[in-house]
Design a protein around this motif. Sequence first.
Motif, PDB file in Angstrom:
ATOM      1  N   ARG A   1       8.245  10.766   3.004  1.00  0.00           N
ATOM      2  CA  ARG A   1       7.169  11.570   2.411  1.00  0.00           C
ATOM      3  C   ARG A   1       7.687  12.892   1.856  1.00  0.00           C
ATOM      4  N   ASN A   2       8.749  13.403   2.455  1.00  0.00           N
ATOM      5  CA  ASN A   2       9.241  14.729   2.067  1.00  0.00           C
ATOM      6  C   ASN A   2      10.719  14.665   1.721  1.00  0.00           C
ATOM      7  N   ASN A   3      11.054  13.872   0.728  1.00  0.00           N
ATOM      8  CA  ASN A   3      12.475  13.763   0.370  1.00  0.00           C
ATOM      9  C   ASN A   3      12.730  14.529  -0.922  1.00  0.00           C
ATOM     10  N   ALA A   4      13.939  15.018  -1.035  1.00  0.00           N
ATOM     11  CA  ALA A   4      14.337  15.788  -2.218  1.00  0.00           C
ATOM     12  C   ALA A   4      15.531  15.114  -2.885  1.00  0.00           C
ATOM     13  N   ASN A   5      15.456  13.805  -3.026  1.00  0.00           N
ATOM     14  CA  ASN A   5      16.560  13.044  -3.600  1.00  0.00           C
ATOM     15  C   ASN A   5      16.560  13.132  -5.125  1.00  0.00           C
ATOM     16  N   SER A   6      17.735  12.927  -5.683  1.00  0.00           N
ATOM     17  CA  SER A   6      17.807  12.761  -7.129  1.00  0.00           C
ATOM     18  C   SER A   6      17.222  11.405  -7.493  1.00  0.00           C
ATOM     19  N   ARG A   7      16.915  11.224  -8.757  1.00  0.00           N
ATOM     20  CA  ARG A   7      16.319   9.962  -9.218  1.00  0.00           C
ATOM     21  C   ARG A   7      17.254   8.785  -8.915  1.00  0.00           C
ATOM     22  N   ILE A   8      18.542   8.935  -9.120  1.00  0.00           N
ATOM     23  CA  ILE A   8      19.495   7.842  -8.887  1.00  0.00           C
ATOM     24  C   ILE A   8      19.556   7.498  -7.407  1.00  0.00           C
ATOM     25  N   ASN A   9      19.544   8.504  -6.540  1.00  0.00           N
ATOM     26  CA  ASN A   9      19.553   8.237  -5.100  1.00  0.00           C
ATOM     27  C   ASN A   9      18.306   7.480  -4.666  1.00  0.00           C
ATOM     28  N   LEU A  10      17.148   7.854  -5.212  1.00  0.00           N
ATOM     29  CA  LEU A  10      15.910   7.141  -4.904  1.00  0.00           C
ATOM     30  C   LEU A  10      16.004   5.677  -5.315  1.00  0.00           C
ATOM     31  N   ILE A  11      16.569   5.442  -6.481  1.00  0.00           N
ATOM     32  CA  ILE A  11      16.689   4.076  -6.988  1.00  0.00           C
ATOM     33  C   ILE A  11      17.616   3.261  -6.095  1.00  0.00           C
ATOM     34  N   GLN A  12      18.749   3.834  -5.709  1.00  0.00           N
ATOM     35  CA  GLN A  12      19.699   3.114  -4.858  1.00  0.00           C
ATOM     36  C   GLN A  12      19.099   2.802  -3.492  1.00  0.00           C
ATOM     37  N   LYS A  13      18.426   3.772  -2.891  1.00  0.00           N
ATOM     38  CA  LYS A  13      17.828   3.560  -1.575  1.00  0.00           C
ATOM     39  C   LYS A  13      16.715   2.520  -1.634  1.00  0.00           C
ATOM     40  N   THR A  14      15.960   2.531  -2.709  1.00  0.00           N
ATOM     41  CA  THR A  14      14.916   1.518  -2.884  1.00  0.00           C
ATOM     42  C   THR A  14      15.532   0.132  -2.992  1.00  0.00           C
ATOM     43  N   ALA A  15      16.625  -0.001  -3.744  1.00  0.00           N
ATOM     44  CA  ALA A  15      17.285  -1.299  -3.900  1.00  0.00           C
ATOM     45  C   ALA A  15      17.750  -1.843  -2.554  1.00  0.00           C
TER      46      ALA A  15
ATOM     47  N   ARG B   1       6.921   1.604  13.893  1.00  0.00           N
ATOM     48  CA  ARG B   1       6.263   1.539  12.582  1.00  0.00           C
ATOM     49  C   ARG B   1       5.543   2.860  12.332  1.00  0.00           C
ATOM     50  N   ASP B   2       5.660   3.347  11.113  1.00  0.00           N
ATOM     51  CA  ASP B   2       5.010   4.595  10.711  1.00  0.00           C
ATOM     52  C   ASP B   2       4.189   4.300   9.453  1.00  0.00           C
ATOM     53  N   PRO B   3       2.893   4.015   9.591  1.00  0.00           N
ATOM     54  CA  PRO B   3       2.081   3.621   8.424  1.00  0.00           C
ATOM     55  C   PRO B   3       2.036   4.709   7.355  1.00  0.00           C
ATOM     56  N   ILE B   4       2.161   4.270   6.104  1.00  0.00           N
ATOM     57  CA  ILE B   4       2.115   5.200   4.975  1.00  0.00           C
ATOM     58  C   ILE B   4       1.109   4.702   3.942  1.00  0.00           C
ATOM     59  N   LYS B   5       0.761   5.586   3.014  1.00  0.00           N
ATOM     60  CA  LYS B   5      -0.086   5.235   1.884  1.00  0.00           C
ATOM     61  C   LYS B   5       0.745   5.298   0.608  1.00  0.00           C
ATOM     62  N   LEU B   6       0.281   4.625  -0.433  1.00  0.00           N
ATOM     63  CA  LEU B   6       1.063   4.569  -1.668  1.00  0.00           C
ATOM     64  C   LEU B   6       1.307   5.951  -2.262  1.00  0.00           C
ATOM     65  N   ASN B   7       0.318   6.847  -2.146  1.00  0.00           N
ATOM     66  CA  ASN B   7       0.484   8.165  -2.751  1.00  0.00           C
ATOM     67  C   ASN B   7       1.384   9.085  -1.934  1.00  0.00           C
ATOM     68  N   GLU B   8       1.908   8.584  -0.807  1.00  0.00           N
ATOM     69  CA  GLU B   8       2.794   9.394   0.037  1.00  0.00           C
ATOM     70  C   GLU B   8       4.265   9.096  -0.202  1.00  0.00           C
ATOM     71  N   ILE B   9       4.569   8.100  -1.000  1.00  0.00           N
ATOM     72  CA  ILE B   9       5.961   7.684  -1.190  1.00  0.00           C
ATOM     73  C   ILE B   9       6.317   7.701  -2.667  1.00  0.00           C
ATOM     74  N   PRO B  10       7.606   7.769  -3.000  1.00  0.00           N
ATOM     75  CA  PRO B  10       8.016   7.728  -4.412  1.00  0.00           C
ATOM     76  C   PRO B  10       7.534   6.441  -5.076  1.00  0.00           C
ATOM     77  N   ASP B  11       7.061   6.537  -6.308  1.00  0.00           N
ATOM     78  CA  ASP B  11       6.508   5.367  -6.987  1.00  0.00           C
ATOM     79  C   ASP B  11       7.549   4.290  -7.260  1.00  0.00           C
ATOM     80  N   ILE B  12       8.824   4.662  -7.216  1.00  0.00           N
ATOM     81  CA  ILE B  12       9.873   3.676  -7.476  1.00  0.00           C
ATOM     82  C   ILE B  12       9.955   2.637  -6.354  1.00  0.00           C
ATOM     83  N   VAL B  13       9.496   2.990  -5.149  1.00  0.00           N
ATOM     84  CA  VAL B  13       9.587   2.070  -4.010  1.00  0.00           C
ATOM     85  C   VAL B  13       8.695   0.843  -4.218  1.00  0.00           C
ATOM     86  N   PRO B  14       7.376   1.006  -4.442  1.00  0.00           N
ATOM     87  CA  PRO B  14       6.567  -0.196  -4.708  1.00  0.00           C
ATOM     88  C   PRO B  14       6.990  -0.930  -5.970  1.00  0.00           C
ATOM     89  N   LYS B  15       7.435  -0.195  -6.982  1.00  0.00           N
ATOM     90  CA  LYS B  15       7.893  -0.853  -8.209  1.00  0.00           C
ATOM     91  C   LYS B  15       9.099  -1.747  -7.931  1.00  0.00           C
TER      92      LYS B  15
END
Length: 374
Positions: free
Chosen positions: A252-266, A117-131
């Motif tokens: 925390r340090n990803n350079a994904n496109s918006r669509i890639n972020l959405i797919q990975k979150t799903a 487990r690697d604890p994170i904070k909300l401001n460290e991850i893309p906002d699409i993940v919690p959404k």
Amino acid sequence: MRVRLRIKKRTGKKLPSPRKLLKDLAAPLRKDFWIIKKRFWLVWLLWTAKFISAVAVMVIISLFGFFAFAYFYTGDLVDSQGKPINWEKIREGDFKKSSSVLAIDNEEIYKFFWEVRDPIKLNEIPDIVPKGFIAAEDENFWIHPGIDLSAIGRAFVGNKLRDFGIKIWSPSGGSTLGQQGARLFYGEEVPEFGNREHSYKRKITEARFAIQLVKRYPREELLAAFLNMPYLGHGAHGVAVAWYRYFGEDIRNNANSRINLIQKTAILVALNKSPKKYCPIFHEPLKPKIRPEMTEEEIAQLQKQYMADRDKEKFRIRTARERYNWVLYQMQEEGGITNEEYHAALFSEEFTEDSLTKLAILKVTPFKNPDFGY
């Protein structure tokens, strides 16, 4: 005297008595009553409406009573040893983590863990993940008091109809993120959370814990703690480790496109429902071991079983893709992504070899490092 006689003569009759007047006024009502009484379905409808109204009032009163009880009283909420629940556990970060040994150049050379487990904070991850998690798991997260009555009612009706073979919407348990978090945070301390048995006692305990958590913590703090807790398959606990495990990147340090972020979150949101069922990795079945002494019939049987296992895994992958697309739809419905982003991020559900066995965004990364002997 003459005037009185003149009035009597003109009217021709006396004024009606009060009894007769009431009788005449009630005549239309009495007529309608007999019409209703003669039509059984109207009587049944009236009594049904009365019964439903009485039940609704009782349910509302009971719910208010339960909420007041759960909100103010915690005396009987104890752990397996009979000790009072430590409600500060989340704030103290008292959950299992992993420790890493780093070389002088900050390269990891060893890892100690019970749960990775690697604890994170909300401001460290893309906002699409919690959404994404909120859209799929708890759409009213920001406004309900820990339990969502609309979700519970929808889950109850849907599950009952499903018992009769009627499928209206996707299966749902009605648990909020607070209820799921209660199981994750206190799973080892509270006996009711020790298994996933569907019992009223466990559900009531979950609801009471969720109400207390929402009462004591800001929503943002609860959401961040939840994202660090769930098991998401292949040894990964929490979204940060799962992101690295499946996609080979630091969340925390990803350079994904918006669509890639959405797919990975799903994918991660679907894994929270069932890591085994919705795993994005195509698990190739073991190829049959053919020995020289085997007959052609035995070899053919092994080959047939291998192909059947492979088709079964393809069906599982297609089911997982359907779940990913359902998560995307929920994200669109809740305003997390646009309609254009939804269509661009959809996963292919075609039953073909390349479509089901390969996924471009996957880059499975092992936790163990064979270069250092672990």
